[in-house]
Design a protein around this motif. Structure first.
Motif, PDB file in Angstrom:
ATOM      1  N   ARG A 123      42.937  46.660  34.235  1.00  0.00           N
ATOM      2  CA  ARG A 123      42.363  46.779  35.568  1.00  0.00           C
ATOM      3  C   ARG A 123      43.459  46.549  36.598  1.00  0.00           C
ATOM      4  NH1 ARG A 123      38.282  46.825  39.011  1.00  0.00           N
ATOM      5  NH2 ARG A 123      38.132  45.282  40.670  1.00  0.00           N
ATOM      6  N   SER A 124      43.429  47.339  37.637  1.00  0.00           N
ATOM      7  CA  SER A 124      44.409  47.216  38.699  1.00  0.00           C
ATOM      8  C   SER A 124      43.681  46.907  40.006  1.00  0.00           C
ATOM      9  CB  SER A 124      45.209  48.518  38.824  1.00  0.00           C
ATOM     10  OG  SER A 124      46.240  48.376  39.775  1.00  0.00           O
ATOM     11  N   ASN A 125      44.442  46.682  41.036  1.00  0.00           N
ATOM     12  CA  ASN A 125      43.890  46.522  42.382  1.00  0.00           C
ATOM     13  C   ASN A 125      45.040  46.646  43.369  1.00  0.00           C
ATOM     14  OD1 ASN A 125      45.121  43.826  42.656  1.00  0.00           O
ATOM     15  ND2 ASN A 125      43.501  43.151  41.261  1.00  0.00           N
ATOM     16  N   LYS A 179      36.969  37.222  39.501  1.00  0.00           N
ATOM     17  CA  LYS A 179      37.768  37.385  38.284  1.00  0.00           C
ATOM     18  C   LYS A 179      39.149  37.940  38.621  1.00  0.00           C
ATOM     19  CE  LYS A 179      34.050  37.930  34.917  1.00  0.00           C
ATOM     20  NZ  LYS A 179      33.419  38.819  33.904  1.00  0.00           N
ATOM     21  N   ASP A 180      39.182  38.877  39.570  1.00  0.00           N
ATOM     22  CA  ASP A 180      40.466  39.441  39.998  1.00  0.00           C
ATOM     23  C   ASP A 180      41.344  38.387  40.648  1.00  0.00           C
ATOM     24  OD1 ASP A 180      39.880  41.953  39.078  1.00  0.00           O
ATOM     25  OD2 ASP A 180      39.297  42.773  41.018  1.00  0.00           O
ATOM     26  N   TYR A 201      33.888  42.231  40.827  1.00  0.00           N
ATOM     27  CA  TYR A 201      34.948  41.600  40.032  1.00  0.00           C
ATOM     28  C   TYR A 201      35.885  40.757  40.893  1.00  0.00           C
ATOM     29  CZ  TYR A 201      33.274  45.387  37.068  1.00  0.00           C
ATOM     30  OH  TYR A 201      32.481  46.246  36.363  1.00  0.00           O
ATOM     31  N   TYR A 230      47.866  44.095  42.763  1.00  0.00           N
ATOM     32  CA  TYR A 230      48.582  44.341  41.511  1.00  0.00           C
ATOM     33  C   TYR A 230      49.580  45.485  41.693  1.00  0.00           C
ATOM     34  CZ  TYR A 230      49.307  44.666  36.461  1.00  0.00           C
ATOM     35  OH  TYR A 230      49.872  44.666  35.210  1.00  0.00           O
ATOM     36  N   LEU A 278      44.824  37.192  39.132  1.00  0.00           N
ATOM     37  CA  LEU A 278      46.003  37.480  39.942  1.00  0.00           C
ATOM     38  C   LEU A 278      46.748  36.195  40.291  1.00  0.00           C
ATOM     39  CD1 LEU A 278      47.358  40.000  41.131  1.00  0.00           C
ATOM     40  CD2 LEU A 278      46.155  39.564  43.265  1.00  0.00           C
TER      41      LEU A 278
END
Length: 624
Positions: free
Chosen positions: A387-389, A31-32, A28, A392, A36
């Motif tokens: 969705r996190s990361n 997309k992330d 991902y 984020y 972001l």
């Protein structure tokens, strides 16, 4: 020495290897990064507003769009097109009416009680142009709650739709005694003398813009809306909505990939933040077109989408389930809808929706009207709300903490601080209150505001917004909604998540819809699971088949003990199932007219709950 061709081959091989590794270990990534980047750039714009005190508000954005694309359709309602210029000029008329009256000034609050129609938006924007904050009232509000709502936000003016004035007749004298001006969206016809009619005055008013200085804002934290949220008990609470929140919400469609050529379908009530802030706000932010419906109709949904070439629709709660429950028809995939934006879509309905209507990209998001945190499922993974990361989490401070279902409070360590859950474990979602993620609370009640905060969570002096939601974050950083704290209950020493049981019951062939909750059983600890269900048309309730299904798919503690057959399940105006009255009514067959069943492990079936069986349960003679 290597030749140029060999160098190019090596570089190509290296890039290919990196691509393969990225797909395998970071599927991902792009997309992330894209998502972001959008969040960061939009956040920078908002921060610049704070630094320069040049706040571009939602209505400022609308006025800009009305000048840029005046003849483009902004709202289409019951087949009638209202352009950006039309709504701009009509909102100017509304503003001029109230300026001429001289009863409103900048900073005042006006209560708006209207069903979905173009004039809802015109009145909202017109009052904002005068510099007033607007309070949206749920059209299902009871008269006894109305005066409370005025007290919360300090309003002295009410604008009510012509089709809703009859609901207020019994309290009009009380409103007049409190010096509250009541304006009705109808024409003068010599009727009630306790109200003022507004349509004739709007028609006669000038459509010239009022001074922009009236609506000018110097701070993003200035309240501009009050949206009333209702709990299961008690009076409505007025969530304070600032310019900051409206601008964030308006960016939702854009963040998910919305475009100016999109046609947005809004069947949700405008008094709810999803329809007004995300729907109307998101439409004007893009410069797109909105199909506004007075009420949601499952039978007309797809014909509307084909008629108006809808590309984005809004959903909430059970809306998508109602679409799936409609009789199948030819050409159900013959539409241009590419994206659905909303929240509360259950995984089983998500699968059914895709299987039947095509691979529409479902963009789940998570957030509450008054909350300071939002998750967005920008990759479209089924069954997750966001969705996190790593990055984020740097921007938005949130945590999942251990929660004690018996004490109904977070679990504390020896020092009195909360304990974080491990990856994959369910915990209470808390969001840190800070300058970048403020919590504005509720109007008129510091006590209610304080109740939503937890202090000294991980260190002395910190403060977190308590979402009241149980969530889990998996190893890939996807966030799943598990249950509301008030909906989860304990039975046989275990926690029962109503969402899991509801999804399992939804797989039973003869069950159209299920609403799961817990009821108290005298002499038993905790609450026994009970499900109110609707039986599909043309089917019959099959106690043995249901028993086999729940025994196979659910652990013993999660299996519903009682079943209540209903012709329809009560929902809120935003398509969320009502549980409170069901919980209160319990499982007594002498007070419930609808068919009741109880699990019977001897007969391996759900059997009718008679008065004799009920008495044996109370006496502790029946195994549950």
């Amino acid at each position: 020495m290597y030749s140029i061709q060999e160098w190019l081959s090596a570089v190509a091989a290296g890039l290919f290897a990196l691509h393969v590794l990225q797909k395998l270990f970071f599927p991902y990534f792009w997309k992330d990064v894209t998502f972001l980047w959008k969040i960061i750039t939009y956040g920078i714009k908002l921060e610049l507003c704070k630094l320069t005190s040049k706040v571009v508000t939602l209505v400022d954005m609308f006025v800009e769009q009305a000048h840029r694309i005046p003849d483009k359709a902004f709202l289409i309602y019951e087949g009638v097109v209202h352009t950006y210029r039309d709504i701009d000029e009509r909102s100017n008329r509304v503003a001029n009416v109230f300026l001429k009256q001289g009863t409103l000034k900048k900073g005042d609050c006006v209560v708006l009680l209207m069903n979905n129609e173009p004039d809802f938006v015109s009145v909202w924007f017109g009052l904002t142009k005068v510099g007033c904050a607007v309070a949206f009232l749920n059209t299902n509000i009871k008269s006894k709650s109305l005066l409370h709502c005025f007290n919360c936000c300090g309003a002295k003016t009410l604008v009510v739709g012509a089709d809703l004035i009859a609901c207020l007749e019994d309290i009009l004298p009380s409103l007049r005694e409190d010096n509250i001006d009541v304006w009705v969206m109808k024409r003068e016809n010599g009727g009630c003398t306790q109200v003022q009619t507004l349509l004739d005055q709007i028609d006669c008013a000038s459509d010239r813009p009022v001074p922009a200085s009236l609506r000018a804002a110097t701070s993003l934290k200035t309240p501009i809306l009050y949206i009333f949220t209702s709990g299961t008990t008690g009076l409505p609470k007025a969530a304070v909505i600032t310019h900051l929140q409206t601008l964030k919400a308006a960016a939702g469609f854009w963040a998910f990939g919305g475009r100016e050529d999109d046609v947005v379908y809004i069947p949700l009530p405008l008094y709810h933040s999803a329809a007004s802030m995300i729907g109307i706000g998101g439409t004007l932010q893009l410069g797109a077109t909105c199909i506004l419906k007075k009420k949601f109709s499952a039978s007309k949904f797809w014909s509307d989408c084909r008629k108006y070439d809808v590309t984005i629709f809004q959903y909430i709660g059970e809306l998508c389930r109602y679409l799936c429950n409609q009789p199948k028809a030819e050409g159900e995939r013959a539409h241009k809808v590419r994206m659905g934006v909303g929240n509360g879509l259950r995984p089983d309905v998500w699968r059914d929706f895709h299987a039947r209507f095509g691979e529409v990209r479902m963009c789940e998001l998570y957030g509450s009207t008054e909350g300071n945190l939002c998750f967005m499922n920008h990759v479209g993974k089924l069954g997750v709300v966001g969705r996190s990361n790593f990055f984020y989490k740097l921007l938005f401070k949130y945590d999942l903490v251990k929660y004690d279902m018996v004490r109904e409070e977070p679990v504390k360590d020896a020092r009195g601080f909360c304990q974080r859950v491990k990856k994959g474990e369910t915990g209470l979602l808390l969001s840190k209150v800070s300058a970048t993620s403020p919590f504005f609370g509720y109007a008129g009640s510091k006590q209610l505001t304080e109740r939503r905060l937890l202090r000294n969570v991980f260190s002395s002096g910190d403060a977190y917004f308590n979402t009241g939601d149980l969530m889990a974050e998996d190893k890939e950083d996807f966030i799943c909604f598990k249950d509301r704290v008030g909906d989860t209950f304990r039975w046989k020493g275990e926690n029962v998540a109503t969402t899991e049981v509801t999804e399992t019951l939804g797989l039973v062939g003869f069950i159209q819809e299920a609403n799961v909750y817990g009821v108290e059983v005298p002499g038993q600890e905790g609450r026994a699971g009970m499900a109110a269900v609707i039986v599909r048309l043309g089917h019959e309730f099959d106690g043995k088949a249901l028993f086999e299904h729940v025994v196979t798919d659910l652990p013993a503690y999660a299996r519903p003990v009682f079943i209540r057959i209903q012709e329809f399940i009560e929902i809120t105006g935003t398509f969320k199932q009502q549980k409170f009255q069901l919980v209160q009514s319990g499982f007594d067959p002498s007070t419930i007219s609808e068919p009741l069943y109880v699990v019977d492990y001897v007969q391996k079936s759900y059997v009718p709950l008679t008065d004799n069986v009920y008495q044996s349960i109370l006496a502790g003679e029946q195994k549950l």
